[in-house]
Design a protein around this motif. Structure first.
Motif, mmCIF file in Angstrom:
data_model
loop_
_atom_site.group_PDB
_atom_site.id
_atom_site.type_symbol
_atom_site.label_atom_id
_atom_site.label_comp_id
_atom_site.label_asym_id
_atom_site.label_seq_id
_atom_site.Cartn_x
_atom_site.Cartn_y
_atom_site.Cartn_z
ATOM 1 N N GLU A 136 0.847 -1.191 0.000
ATOM 2 C CA GLU A 136 0.000 0.000 0.000
ATOM 3 C C GLU A 136 0.883 1.241 0.000
ATOM 4 O OE1 GLU A 136 -3.994 0.930 2.307
ATOM 5 O OE2 GLU A 136 -2.264 1.260 3.606
ATOM 6 N N ARG A 137 0.604 2.139 -0.905
ATOM 7 C CA ARG A 137 1.353 3.381 -1.004
ATOM 8 C C ARG A 137 0.503 4.524 -0.484
ATOM 9 N NH1 ARG A 137 1.592 7.442 -4.801
ATOM 10 N NH2 ARG A 137 0.139 6.269 -6.116
ATOM 11 N N LEU A 138 1.097 5.367 0.333
ATOM 12 C CA LEU A 138 0.412 6.505 0.919
ATOM 13 C C LEU A 138 0.863 7.781 0.225
ATOM 14 C CD1 LEU A 138 -1.564 7.374 3.125
ATOM 15 C CD2 LEU A 138 0.407 7.741 4.627
ATOM 16 N N GLY A 139 -0.089 8.515 -0.301
ATOM 17 C CA GLY A 139 0.216 9.773 -0.975
ATOM 18 C C GLY A 139 -0.828 10.820 -0.654
ATOM 19 N N PHE A 140 -0.672 12.018 -1.223
ATOM 20 C CA PHE A 140 -1.627 13.097 -0.999
ATOM 21 C C PHE A 140 -2.806 12.948 -1.944
ATOM 22 C CE2 PHE A 140 2.337 15.005 0.551
ATOM 23 C CZ PHE A 140 1.923 15.366 1.822
ATOM 24 N N TYR A 141 -3.932 13.333 -1.433
ATOM 25 C CA TYR A 141 -5.152 13.259 -2.240
ATOM 26 C C TYR A 141 -5.139 14.340 -3.307
ATOM 27 C CZ TYR A 141 -10.056 13.855 -3.512
ATOM 28 O OH TYR A 141 -11.219 13.987 -4.210
ATOM 29 N N GLU A 142 -5.371 13.953 -4.538
ATOM 30 C CA GLU A 142 -5.470 14.884 -5.649
ATOM 31 C C GLU A 142 -6.911 14.887 -6.137
ATOM 32 O OE1 GLU A 142 -3.253 16.842 -6.766
ATOM 33 O OE2 GLU A 142 -1.486 16.109 -5.697
ATOM 34 N N PRO A 143 -7.610 16.040 -5.972
ATOM 35 C CA PRO A 143 -9.005 16.068 -6.432
ATOM 36 C C PRO A 143 -9.079 15.887 -7.937
ATOM 37 C CG PRO A 143 -8.262 18.261 -5.880
ATOM 38 C CD PRO A 143 -7.181 17.336 -5.439
ATOM 39 N N PRO A 144 -10.077 15.198 -8.426
ATOM 40 C CA PRO A 144 -10.200 15.005 -9.875
ATOM 41 C C PRO A 144 -10.542 16.322 -10.562
ATOM 42 C CG PRO A 144 -12.140 14.181 -8.752
ATOM 43 C CD PRO A 144 -11.164 14.561 -7.685
ATOM 44 N N PRO A 145 -10.127 16.489 -11.812
ATOM 45 C CA PRO A 145 -10.468 17.729 -12.536
ATOM 46 C C PRO A 145 -11.967 17.826 -12.740
ATOM 47 C CG PRO A 145 -9.534 16.095 -14.033
ATOM 48 C CD PRO A 145 -9.360 15.550 -12.643
ATOM 49 N N PRO A 146 -12.498 19.053 -12.775
ATOM 50 C CA PRO A 146 -13.952 19.218 -12.979
ATOM 51 C C PRO A 146 -14.378 18.690 -14.344
ATOM 52 C CG PRO A 146 -12.825 21.313 -13.170
ATOM 53 C CD PRO A 146 -11.806 20.347 -12.681
ATOM 54 N N ARG A 147 -15.520 18.101 -14.374
ATOM 55 C CA ARG A 147 -16.051 17.560 -15.625
ATOM 56 C C ARG A 147 -16.887 18.630 -16.311
ATOM 57 N NH1 ARG A 147 -15.529 12.063 -15.931
ATOM 58 N NH2 ARG A 147 -14.907 11.011 -13.990
ATOM 59 N N PRO A 148 -16.774 18.750 -17.632
ATOM 60 C CA PRO A 148 -17.554 19.795 -18.313
ATOM 61 C C PRO A 148 -19.052 19.536 -18.312
ATOM 62 C CG PRO A 148 -16.396 18.387 -19.888
ATOM 63 C CD PRO A 148 -15.892 18.023 -18.530
ATOM 64 N N LEU A 149 -19.424 18.282 -18.318
ATOM 65 C CA LEU A 149 -20.837 17.929 -18.351
ATOM 66 C C LEU A 149 -21.108 16.923 -17.243
ATOM 67 C CD1 LEU A 149 -21.461 17.495 -22.185
ATOM 68 C CD2 LEU A 149 -22.140 19.435 -20.747
ATOM 69 N N PRO A 150 -22.289 16.977 -16.644
ATOM 70 C CA PRO A 150 -22.608 15.986 -15.616
ATOM 71 C C PRO A 150 -22.710 14.601 -16.218
ATOM 72 C CG PRO A 150 -24.553 17.275 -16.174
ATOM 73 C CD PRO A 150 -23.389 17.930 -16.877
ATOM 74 N N MET A 151 -22.278 13.649 -15.435
ATOM 75 C CA MET A 151 -22.347 12.261 -15.881
ATOM 76 C C MET A 151 -23.794 11.795 -15.906
ATOM 77 S SD MET A 151 -19.336 11.174 -16.557
ATOM 78 C CE MET A 151 -19.575 9.398 -16.502
ATOM 79 N N PRO A 152 -24.182 11.053 -16.913
ATOM 80 C CA PRO A 152 -25.563 10.530 -16.920
ATOM 81 C C PRO A 152 -25.770 9.551 -15.782
ATOM 82 C CG PRO A 152 -24.256 9.523 -18.653
ATOM 83 C CD PRO A 152 -23.418 10.631 -18.081
ATOM 84 N N MET A 153 -26.966 9.579 -15.265
ATOM 85 C CA MET A 153 -27.296 8.685 -14.162
ATOM 86 C C MET A 153 -27.340 7.244 -14.658
ATOM 87 S SD MET A 153 -30.244 10.790 -12.143
ATOM 88 C CE MET A 153 -30.343 9.491 -10.955
ATOM 89 N N ALA A 154 -26.797 6.367 -13.818
ATOM 90 C CA ALA A 154 -26.810 4.943 -14.178
ATOM 91 C C ALA A 154 -28.228 4.411 -14.132
ATOM 92 C CB ALA A 154 -25.932 4.139 -13.233
ATOM 93 N N SER A 155 -28.548 3.590 -15.106
ATOM 94 C CA SER A 155 -29.883 3.005 -15.134
ATOM 95 C C SER A 155 -30.029 1.974 -14.035
ATOM 96 C CB SER A 155 -30.146 2.353 -16.490
ATOM 97 O OG SER A 155 -29.183 1.352 -16.725
ATOM 98 N N ALA A 156 -31.239 1.807 -13.587
ATOM 99 C CA ALA A 156 -31.501 0.821 -12.535
ATOM 100 C C ALA A 156 -31.267 -0.573 -13.076
ATOM 101 C CB ALA A 156 -32.943 0.957 -12.036
ATOM 102 N N PRO A 157 -30.803 -1.474 -12.252
ATOM 103 C CA PRO A 157 -30.584 -2.845 -12.722
ATOM 104 C C PRO A 157 -31.899 -3.492 -13.117
ATOM 105 C CG PRO A 157 -30.358 -2.716 -10.336
ATOM 106 C CD PRO A 157 -30.452 -1.312 -10.849
#
Length: 561
Positions: free
Chosen positions: A294-315
């Motif tokens: 296990e490697r311990l490092g600093f948290y890097e926030p993900p870059p902002p997404r230009p568009l919202p991700m579509p909601m996953a469909s229900a199973p």
């Protein structure tokens, strides 16, 4: 019938020879006959998570090469675990063994209809219990949102807050546990109803079975006994204990009886079979896992997404059904124990597990029926004492303790408690090894009276030289023994703890010195061990002082262990 092989090509065997033929060994090339034989279950070695079934059959073999077919193996027999042994009245040679698909007689629709009706009634009763529990939970949640402060507007003192938090938390936890069990029961019943509805009305559909084909060679006609063993899933046992405390004699005695609740859904009925109950778990892994790096490092926030991700469909509904059934297979639902034959099992121990040989023969059909068998019993001379925590419940409870002797551990399970012939209730024990201490509660003792009363509370506002508020809390607990004999009592109480340097908590001089600090590693929980003569009354004072900055409001919070 084909001509037997020359004697020179046969190994020289004894008159009674048992051979083990692993799966995959090539059978003899020529066969004179196919012989179908019905075997019977001789013994079942039952583990907490599986079973080893041993079947045997005795047949008359003519001279030559033959395939002996055993058509009564269950569908879930593990092919890798299949083993065969043989003995005969003459020379006998075992060849290969393989599993084939077969069918067994289907059950009558009338029987399935009766079982389906009973399951639907059980589903309706379970739904009523769920509605009741949900209503009680909603009421508790509404009460928890109400302001508990008195009508005069003064804030609640620390003790009242603690009592309110404990009451709401304890009730909510109990209701959540009840609902969790009811939901598990609902899923189990729904699965059984679906299976019965599928089976009804399909006269051509039959229960699939496996057929074991065993190649044998006999240079002469003889009588042979074939023994086949295999592992099956769907069989299990769980421990349950009877603890009967008797206090009416010269000395107290405790009879501890071990029982096994046996259940099997293997697809085959056990009829008049010898049963051996083992504490060994055979479905777990065989070696300890090795953790990865296990490697311990600093948290890097993900870059902002230009568009919202579509909601996953229900199973899909069929995916939900598969997921629900898979979760159901990983859970075990507790059912009502049935009456059992009161016989003592024989115990055989090894350094790593124990086996109980149940006396007599057991008949248990494949299904949801659960059978109780007695494994062992011992009479113990326990140590009796009372225990009370009046901050939660001003009741003295009788407790019996003893040291577990021998090498056979107590596995986690339910304990049915009786005191002087009266049923008291149920409890649970964790895994207890030989030499460990066992403590069992045996209900309330109304002849030991306990009263906990708050004494005068003192609150002081900040003075000229201090900016802190101060509040003193004092409680007196009175214990009276109304018995005609002396008793010992362990009194539990608690003081608040602080994890903030701005909040100071100290004990006042009038507080009785506890015998135990941080009882069972619970911070702030203290205990006194008291001895009370007949008709004697003792008082214990609990007192502490709290200091905190002016302008701050204290709020007690439960501490998670």
């Amino acid at each position: 019938m084909a001509t037997p092989r020359p004697a020179s090509r046969l190994p020289r065997l004894g008159r009674a020879l048992g051979l083990i033929a692993p799966l995959g060994l090539a059978a003899f090339p020529a066969h004179a006959a196919t012989i179908e034989a019905r075997s019977r279950i001789e013994q079942v070695t039952l583990y907490p998570d599986a079973a080893i079934v041993t079947r045997s059959v005795t047949i008359d073999l003519p001279a030559g090469n033959h395939d002996v077919l055993l058509p009564d193996l269950p569908m879930n027999a593990d092919p890798a675990s299949l083993r065969v042994e043989a003995s005969g009245s003459g020379r006998l040679m075992l060849g290969g063994i393989d599993l084939r698909l077969g069918v067994a007689e289907a059950r009558a629709d009338a029987e399935l209809e009766a079982r389906l009706k009973a399951k639907r009634e059980a589903r309706d009763r379970n739904a009523d219990r769920m509605d009741s529990a949900e209503t009680r939970k909603a009421m508790v949640q509404r009460l928890a949102q109400l302001d508990p402060a008195p009508k005069d507007g003064r804030p609640l003192d620390l003790e009242s807050w603690l009592n309110a938090v404990d009451a709401v938390g304890k009730t909510t936890q109990a209701l959540n546990d009840e609902l969790r069990g009811l939901r598990m029961e609902e899923a189990r019943i729904a699965e059984e109803i679906a299976a019965l509805e599928t089976a009804i009305g399909q006269p051509g559909a039959q229960n699939p079975r496996r057929v074991a084909a065993i190649a044998v060679e006999a240079p002469e006609a003889l009588r042979a006994t074939l023994t086949v063993s295999y592992r099956v899933a769907g069989a299990s046992w769980r421990p349950v204990y009877d603890a009967r405390l008797e206090t009416r004699g010269a000395k107290p005695s405790l009879e501890l009886t071990r029982r096994a609740l046996i259940r099997q859904r293997t697809g085959e009925d056990w009829r008049e079979a010898k049963v051996v109950v083992s504490t060994l778990r055979i479905q777990r892994g065989t070696a300890a896992p090795i953790p990865g790096s296990e490697r311990l490092g600093f948290y890097e926030p993900p870059p902002p997404r230009p568009l919202p991700m579509p909601m996953a469909s229900a199973p899909a509904p069929d995916q939900l059904a598969v997921h629900t059934m898979e979760n159901r297979r990983q859970r075990t639902s507790a059912e009502r124990m049935e009456p059992a034959e009161e016989q003592q099992a024989q115990l055989a121990t090894s350094p790593f597990h124990a086996e109980f040989m149940v006396p007599g023969a057991i008949s248990l059909p494949s299904g949801n029926e659960e059978r109780s068998v007695r494994l062992a019993s011992e009479v113990i001379e326990p140590k009796l004492q009372h225990k009370a925590a009046p901050v939660l419940d001003p009741t003295a409870y009788l407790e019996a303790s003893f040291t577990l002797m021998g090498d056979t551990p107590l596995l986690p399970g339910e304990v049915l408690l009786s005191r002087d012939g009266a049923f008291i209730g149920r409890a649970r024990v964790h895994a207890i090894a030989g030499g460990d201490r066992v403590e069992l509660g045996f209900g309330a003792d109304e002849r030991v009276k306990i009263t906990r009363v708050p004494l005068q509370r003192e609150a002081r506002d900040p003075g000229i030289f201090s900016s802190n508020r101060t509040e003193d809390h004092r409680f007196r607990t009175d214990i009276r023994n109304l018995h005609a004999f002396p008793v010992t009592l362990q009194l539990l109480d608690r003081l608040p703890i602080s994890e903030d340097q701005a909040i100071s908590i100290e004990r006042l001089p009038e507080m009785a010195r506890p015998d135990i600090e941080n009882f069972e590693d619970r911070r702030g929980v203290v205990a006194w061990n008291l001895a009370l003569a007949p008709q004697e009354t003792k008082a214990v004072i609990t007192a502490w002082r709290v200091r905190w900055p002016q302008g701050k409001t204290l709020r007690p919070q439960p501490v998670l262990r």
